[in-house]
Design an enzyme around this catalytic site. Structure first.
Site, PDB file in Angstrom:
ATOM      1  N   THR A 125       0.826  -1.206   0.000  1.00 42.61           N
ATOM      2  CA  THR A 125       0.000   0.000   0.000  1.00 42.61           C
ATOM      3  C   THR A 125       0.863   1.260   0.000  1.00 42.61           C
ATOM      4  O   THR A 125       1.986   1.253   0.535  1.00 42.61           O
ATOM      5  CB  THR A 125      -0.909   0.009   1.253  1.00 42.61           C
ATOM      6  OG1 THR A 125      -1.489   1.305   1.407  1.00 42.61           O
ATOM      7  CG2 THR A 125      -0.141  -0.308   2.531  1.00 42.61           C
ATOM      8  N   ASP A 126       0.320   2.344  -0.531  1.00 44.34           N
ATOM      9  CA  ASP A 126       1.040   3.623  -0.479  1.00 44.34           C
ATOM     10  C   ASP A 126       1.161   4.144   0.955  1.00 44.34           C
ATOM     11  O   ASP A 126       1.970   5.042   1.230  1.00 44.34           O
ATOM     12  CB  ASP A 126       0.366   4.675  -1.383  1.00 44.34           C
ATOM     13  CG  ASP A 126      -1.071   5.000  -1.004  1.00 44.34           C
ATOM     14  OD1 ASP A 126      -1.619   4.374  -0.069  1.00 44.34           O
ATOM     15  OD2 ASP A 126      -1.660   5.887  -1.651  1.00 44.34           O
ATOM     16  N   GLU A 127       0.363   3.565   1.885  1.00 44.89           N
ATOM     17  CA  GLU A 127       0.407   4.061   3.272  1.00 44.89           C
ATOM     18  C   GLU A 127       1.748   3.796   3.940  1.00 44.89           C
ATOM     19  O   GLU A 127       2.051   4.393   4.967  1.00 44.89           O
ATOM     20  CB  GLU A 127      -0.735   3.457   4.090  1.00 44.89           C
ATOM     21  CG  GLU A 127      -2.086   3.877   3.563  1.00 44.89           C
ATOM     22  CD  GLU A 127      -3.222   3.740   4.563  1.00 44.89           C
ATOM     23  OE1 GLU A 127      -2.968   3.544   5.753  1.00 44.89           O
ATOM     24  OE2 GLU A 127      -4.377   3.849   4.123  1.00 44.89           O
ATOM     25  N   TYR A 153      -1.760  -0.355  11.132  1.00 44.17           N
ATOM     26  CA  TYR A 153      -1.978  -1.016   9.835  1.00 44.17           C
ATOM     27  C   TYR A 153      -0.790  -0.798   8.902  1.00 44.17           C
ATOM     28  O   TYR A 153      -0.206  -1.752   8.380  1.00 44.17           O
ATOM     29  CB  TYR A 153      -3.273  -0.492   9.176  1.00 44.17           C
ATOM     30  CG  TYR A 153      -3.344  -0.800   7.689  1.00 44.17           C
ATOM     31  CD1 TYR A 153      -3.524  -2.110   7.238  1.00 44.17           C
ATOM     32  CD2 TYR A 153      -3.195   0.213   6.730  1.00 44.17           C
ATOM     33  CE1 TYR A 153      -3.566  -2.401   5.873  1.00 44.17           C
ATOM     34  CE2 TYR A 153      -3.228  -0.070   5.373  1.00 44.17           C
ATOM     35  CZ  TYR A 153      -3.420  -1.377   4.952  1.00 44.17           C
ATOM     36  OH  TYR A 153      -3.450  -1.666   3.607  1.00 44.17           O
ATOM     37  N   LYS A 157       2.066  -3.413   7.334  1.00 44.84           N
ATOM     38  CA  LYS A 157       2.283  -3.616   5.887  1.00 44.84           C
ATOM     39  C   LYS A 157       3.755  -3.344   5.535  1.00 44.84           C
ATOM     40  O   LYS A 157       4.334  -4.038   4.702  1.00 44.84           O
ATOM     41  CB  LYS A 157       1.361  -2.702   5.072  1.00 44.84           C
ATOM     42  CG  LYS A 157      -0.114  -3.026   5.159  1.00 44.84           C
ATOM     43  CD  LYS A 157      -0.477  -4.397   4.626  1.00 44.84           C
ATOM     44  CE  LYS A 157      -0.409  -4.485   3.121  1.00 44.84           C
ATOM     45  NZ  LYS A 157      -0.879  -5.818   2.628  1.00 44.84           N
TER      46      LYS A 157
HETATM   47  P1  NAD Z   1     -10.321  -6.686   2.497  1.00 40.56           P
HETATM   48  O1  NAD Z   1     -10.287  -6.376   3.946  1.00 40.56           O
HETATM   49  O2  NAD Z   1     -11.518  -6.343   1.698  1.00 40.56           O
HETATM   50  O3  NAD Z   1     -10.077  -8.258   2.282  1.00 40.56           O
HETATM   51  C1  NAD Z   1      -9.108  -8.972   2.987  1.00 40.56           C
HETATM   52  C2  NAD Z   1      -9.327 -10.475   2.738  1.00 40.56           C
HETATM   53  O4  NAD Z   1      -8.265 -11.182   3.401  1.00 40.56           O
HETATM   54  C3  NAD Z   1     -10.635 -11.018   3.308  1.00 40.56           C
HETATM   55  O5  NAD Z   1     -11.232 -11.909   2.387  1.00 40.56           O
HETATM   56  C4  NAD Z   1     -10.212 -11.750   4.577  1.00 40.56           C
HETATM   57  O6  NAD Z   1     -11.054 -12.849   4.887  1.00 40.56           O
HETATM   58  C5  NAD Z   1      -8.821 -12.218   4.182  1.00 40.56           C
HETATM   59  N1  NAD Z   1      -7.944 -12.405   5.344  1.00 40.56           N
HETATM   60  C6  NAD Z   1      -7.686 -11.528   6.354  1.00 40.56           C
HETATM   61  N2  NAD Z   1      -6.836 -12.075   7.241  1.00 40.56           N
HETATM   62  C7  NAD Z   1      -6.527 -13.319   6.768  1.00 40.56           C
HETATM   63  C8  NAD Z   1      -5.692 -14.369   7.222  1.00 40.56           C
HETATM   64  N3  NAD Z   1      -5.007 -14.273   8.385  1.00 40.56           N
HETATM   65  N4  NAD Z   1      -5.596 -15.487   6.484  1.00 40.56           N
HETATM   66  C9  NAD Z   1      -6.297 -15.613   5.334  1.00 40.56           C
HETATM   67  N5  NAD Z   1      -7.116 -14.666   4.849  1.00 40.56           N
HETATM   68  C10 NAD Z   1      -7.241 -13.529   5.567  1.00 40.56           C
HETATM   69  O7  NAD Z   1      -9.004  -6.034   1.911  1.00 40.56           O
HETATM   70  P2  NAD Z   1      -8.773  -5.269   0.511  1.00 40.56           P
HETATM   71  O8  NAD Z   1      -9.215  -3.887   0.642  1.00 40.56           O
HETATM   72  O9  NAD Z   1      -9.289  -6.121  -0.587  1.00 40.56           O
HETATM   73  O10 NAD Z   1      -7.177  -5.260   0.476  1.00 40.56           O
HETATM   74  C11 NAD Z   1      -6.473  -6.377  -0.067  1.00 40.56           C
HETATM   75  C12 NAD Z   1      -4.988  -6.099   0.025  1.00 40.56           C
HETATM   76  O11 NAD Z   1      -4.662  -4.921  -0.710  1.00 40.56           O
HETATM   77  C13 NAD Z   1      -4.488  -5.852   1.451  1.00 40.56           C
HETATM   78  O12 NAD Z   1      -3.234  -6.480   1.587  1.00 40.56           O
HETATM   79  C14 NAD Z   1      -4.349  -4.334   1.545  1.00 40.56           C
HETATM   80  O13 NAD Z   1      -3.329  -3.986   2.437  1.00 40.56           O
HETATM   81  C15 NAD Z   1      -3.969  -3.999   0.114  1.00 40.56           C
HETATM   82  N6  NAD Z   1      -4.372  -2.655  -0.370  1.00 40.56           N
HETATM   83  C16 NAD Z   1      -5.659  -2.238  -0.270  1.00 40.56           C
HETATM   84  C17 NAD Z   1      -6.033  -1.007  -0.818  1.00 40.56           C
HETATM   85  C18 NAD Z   1      -7.474  -0.529  -0.741  1.00 40.56           C
HETATM   86  O14 NAD Z   1      -7.732   0.622  -1.129  1.00 40.56           O
HETATM   87  N7  NAD Z   1      -8.439  -1.326  -0.296  1.00 40.56           N
HETATM   88  C19 NAD Z   1      -5.082  -0.216  -1.454  1.00 40.56           C
HETATM   89  C20 NAD Z   1      -3.748  -0.665  -1.521  1.00 40.56           C
HETATM   90  C21 NAD Z   1      -3.422  -1.908  -0.984  1.00 40.56           C
HETATM   91  O1  DAU Z   2      -4.082   4.114   0.426  1.00 39.83           O
HETATM   92  C1  DAU Z   2      -4.343   2.752   0.416  1.00 39.83           C
HETATM   93  C2  DAU Z   2      -5.183   2.372   1.622  1.00 39.83           C
HETATM   94  O2  DAU Z   2      -6.485   2.881   1.396  1.00 39.83           O
HETATM   95  C3  DAU Z   2      -5.225   0.867   1.872  1.00 39.83           C
HETATM   96  O3  DAU Z   2      -3.928   0.415   2.180  1.00 39.83           O
HETATM   97  C4  DAU Z   2      -6.189   0.521   3.010  1.00 39.83           C
HETATM   98  O4  DAU Z   2      -6.300  -0.877   3.147  1.00 39.83           O
HETATM   99  C5  DAU Z   2      -7.547   1.100   2.668  1.00 39.83           C
HETATM  100  O5  DAU Z   2      -8.456   0.856   3.721  1.00 39.83           O
HETATM  101  C6  DAU Z   2      -7.432   2.606   2.399  1.00 39.83           C
HETATM  102  O6  DAU Z   2      -7.075   3.314   3.626  1.00 39.83           O
HETATM  103  P1  DAU Z   2      -7.751   4.723   4.015  1.00 39.83           P
HETATM  104  O7  DAU Z   2      -7.622   4.898   5.471  1.00 39.83           O
HETATM  105  O8  DAU Z   2      -7.280   5.791   3.114  1.00 39.83           O
HETATM  106  O9  DAU Z   2      -9.271   4.370   3.575  1.00 39.83           O
HETATM  107  P2  DAU Z   2     -10.686   4.653   4.296  1.00 39.83           P
HETATM  108  O10 DAU Z   2     -11.736   4.282   3.298  1.00 39.83           O
HETATM  109  O11 DAU Z   2     -10.757   4.048   5.646  1.00 39.83           O
HETATM  110  O12 DAU Z   2     -10.668   6.226   4.461  1.00 39.83           O
HETATM  111  C7  DAU Z   2     -10.500   7.066   3.347  1.00 39.83           C
HETATM  112  C8  DAU Z   2     -10.492   8.502   3.860  1.00 39.83           C
HETATM  113  O13 DAU Z   2     -11.819   8.829   4.321  1.00 39.83           O
HETATM  114  C9  DAU Z   2      -9.582   8.731   5.046  1.00 39.83           C
HETATM  115  O14 DAU Z   2      -9.016  10.030   4.949  1.00 39.83           O
HETATM  116  C10 DAU Z   2     -10.500   8.659   6.254  1.00 39.83           C
HETATM  117  C11 DAU Z   2     -11.811   9.188   5.712  1.00 39.83           C
HETATM  118  N1  DAU Z   2     -13.043   8.600   6.295  1.00 39.83           N
HETATM  119  C12 DAU Z   2     -13.145   7.246   6.358  1.00 39.83           C
HETATM  120  C13 DAU Z   2     -14.267   6.663   6.882  1.00 39.83           C
HETATM  121  C14 DAU Z   2     -14.400   5.155   6.971  1.00 39.83           C
HETATM  122  C15 DAU Z   2     -14.055   9.422   6.725  1.00 39.83           C
HETATM  123  O15 DAU Z   2     -13.958  10.666   6.633  1.00 39.83           O
HETATM  124  N2  DAU Z   2     -15.184   8.856   7.233  1.00 39.83           N
HETATM  125  C16 DAU Z   2     -15.329   7.501   7.351  1.00 39.83           C
HETATM  126  O16 DAU Z   2     -16.372   7.023   7.863  1.00 39.83           O
END
Ligand code: NAD
Ligand code: DAU
Length: 333
Positions: A125-127, A153, A157
């Site tokens: 992730t970019d985080e 988190y 990562k």
């Molecule tokens: P998500 O939370 O929607 O899904 C996570 C999945 O992993 C679920 O199906 C869960 O059951 C499974 N899981 C969790 N812990 C586990 C374990 N111990 N063993 C096996 N399975 C397990 O997550 P997402 O948003 O789809 O993110 C997927 C990946 O991409 C993550 O690694 C996250 O860090 C990365 N990522 C997410 C974003 C985003 O915007 N959502 C952006 C950049 C990177």
């Molecule tokens: O940048 C990549 C990341 O993006 C991934 O690595 C993470 O897994 C993914 O969850 C996401 O993280 P963020 O914290 O950026 O996403 P989130 O949707 O939780 O929040 C997006 C922005 O919105 C953040 O600035 C917090 C704000 N927010 C979030 C929620 C849930 C609100 O203002 N209100 C809310 O209820």
């Protein structure tokens, strides 16, 4: 190729499983997922009866379970999406994040190293780069930006990324890492900003905006992320990190207002800020463009429209999450 996808019952992993089976007819996919609260069998229902698809329920941090599945399936490649992914949950319960994201990645890396040496791709992730100031729009994260994490988190990562690179250097495991910005699209769990705002507006709940709402995220349509990972897996250079982003920077408040406009309803409620809240993310995705020819295909307005349409047309998927019914039957297929 036989590709083992961890976390395939989640948001991006689920979209990736669909992407692989749609775009690579000769590939086989094994999905390994623990079905935590974030895993939803309904996300895999469209592919459950595909003969090229197999599901195995397992925890990536459980060495015995993981090694048994690797020995049986002998994958050519592994893509690790499995993780605890929600920043807010990591603030209230960091331990779960360390177990899944750090220990789980290490178990997978060991399984790869000891059982067949497959290609390993770590979805990061970019985080891991921390955040950027709002008043420096000229600054972007590159692959050389130092790690500087803010939340449990992102720290977990970053730990997984470092382990992945250590297995390349120490054991010669053919690994790659991608660091992507915020995704949005179908099958996104309604705890994250965009799906939460859509589902709250549709159910008449207030839309909670943290702090001043001016925090900026760089939004990427999930299918563009899947295409980028697929390219890295097939053509990326082992040992390398690739940033992925859409150049779609938006303040949260503007994203929420766009959703309200599109739905014609929804009431904003400003709430207490997230602890340690990162101010701005912005990705320089130049390297993956130059080396692998990747560019995002879906602009933010079009992607948001498609996402809102999907949530309107797939009410059962998210209403079952809101009611808890999605946990009633955890069988896939
Ligand atoms: P998500 O939370 O929607 O899904 C996570 C999945 O992993 C679920 O199906 C869960 O059951 C499974 N899981 C969790 N812990 C586990 C374990 N111990 N063993 C096996 N399975 C397990 O997550 P997402 O948003 O789809 O993110 C997927 C990946 O991409 C993550 O690694 C996250 O860090 C990365 N990522 C997410 C974003 C985003 O915007 N959502 C952006 C950049 C990177
Ligand atoms: O940048 C990549 C990341 O993006 C991934 O690595 C993470 O897994 C993914 O969850 C996401 O993280 P963020 O914290 O950026 O996403 P989130 O949707 O939780 O929040 C997006 C922005 O919105 C953040 O600035 C917090 C704000 N927010 C979030 C929620 C849930 C609100 O203002 N209100 C809310 O209820």
């Amino acid at each position: 190729m036989k590709i083992l996808v961890t976390g395939g019952a989640g948001f991006i992993g689920g979209n990736f499983v669909h992407y692989l089976l749609r775009n690579h007819p000769a590939d086989r996919v094994v999905c390994l997922d623990a079905l935590t609260y974030a895993g939803n069998p309904a996300t895999l229902a469209p592919v459950a009866s595909d003969p090229r698809f197999v599901f195995a329920r397992a925890d990536i941090a459980d060495r015995t379970e993981v090694f048994t599945i690797f020995a049986r399936e002998k994958p050519d490649a592994v893509v690790n999406f499995a993780a605890e992914s929600h920043v807010d949950r990591s603030i209230s319960a960091p331990e779960v994040f360390l177990r899944a994201n750090v220990l789980g990645t290490q178990v997978l890396l060991d399984a790869c190293r000891l059982l067949g040496n497959p290609r390993f791709h770590q979805v990061s992730t970019d985080e891991v780069y921390g955040d950027l100031p709002l008043d420096r729009p000229d600054l972007f994260f590159t692959e050389e930006t130092p790690l500087h994490t803010s939340s449990p988190y992102s720290a977990s990562k970053a730990g997984a990324d470092l382990l992945t690179l250590a297995y390349f250097r120490t054991y010669g495991l053919p690994v790659t890492i991608s660091r992507c910005s915020n995704n949005y699209g179908p099958y996104h769990f309604p705890e994250k900003l965009i799906p939460l705002m859509i589902t709250n507006a549709l159910t008449g709940q207030p839309l909670p905006v943290y702090g001043d709402g001016l925090n900026v995220r760089d939004w990427l349509y999930v299918e563009d992320h899947c295409a980028a990972i697929d390219l890295i897996l097939r053509r990326g250079r082992p040992g390398e990190i690739y940033n992925i982003g859409g150049h779609n920077e938006r303040a949260n408040i503007d994203v929420v207002r766009a959703i309200i406009r599109a739905l014609g309803r929804g009431e904003i409620k400003f709430v207490k800020d997230r602890a340690g809240h990162d101010r701005r993310y912005a990705i320089d995705a130049g390297k993956i463009g130059r080396e692998l020819g990747w560019t995002p295909q879906t602009g933010f307005d079009e992607g948001l429209e498609r996402t809102i349409r999907w949530y309107r047309e797939n009410e059962t998927w998210w209403r079952d999450i809101l009611s808890g019914h999605y946990r009633d039957n955890l069988e896939i297929g």
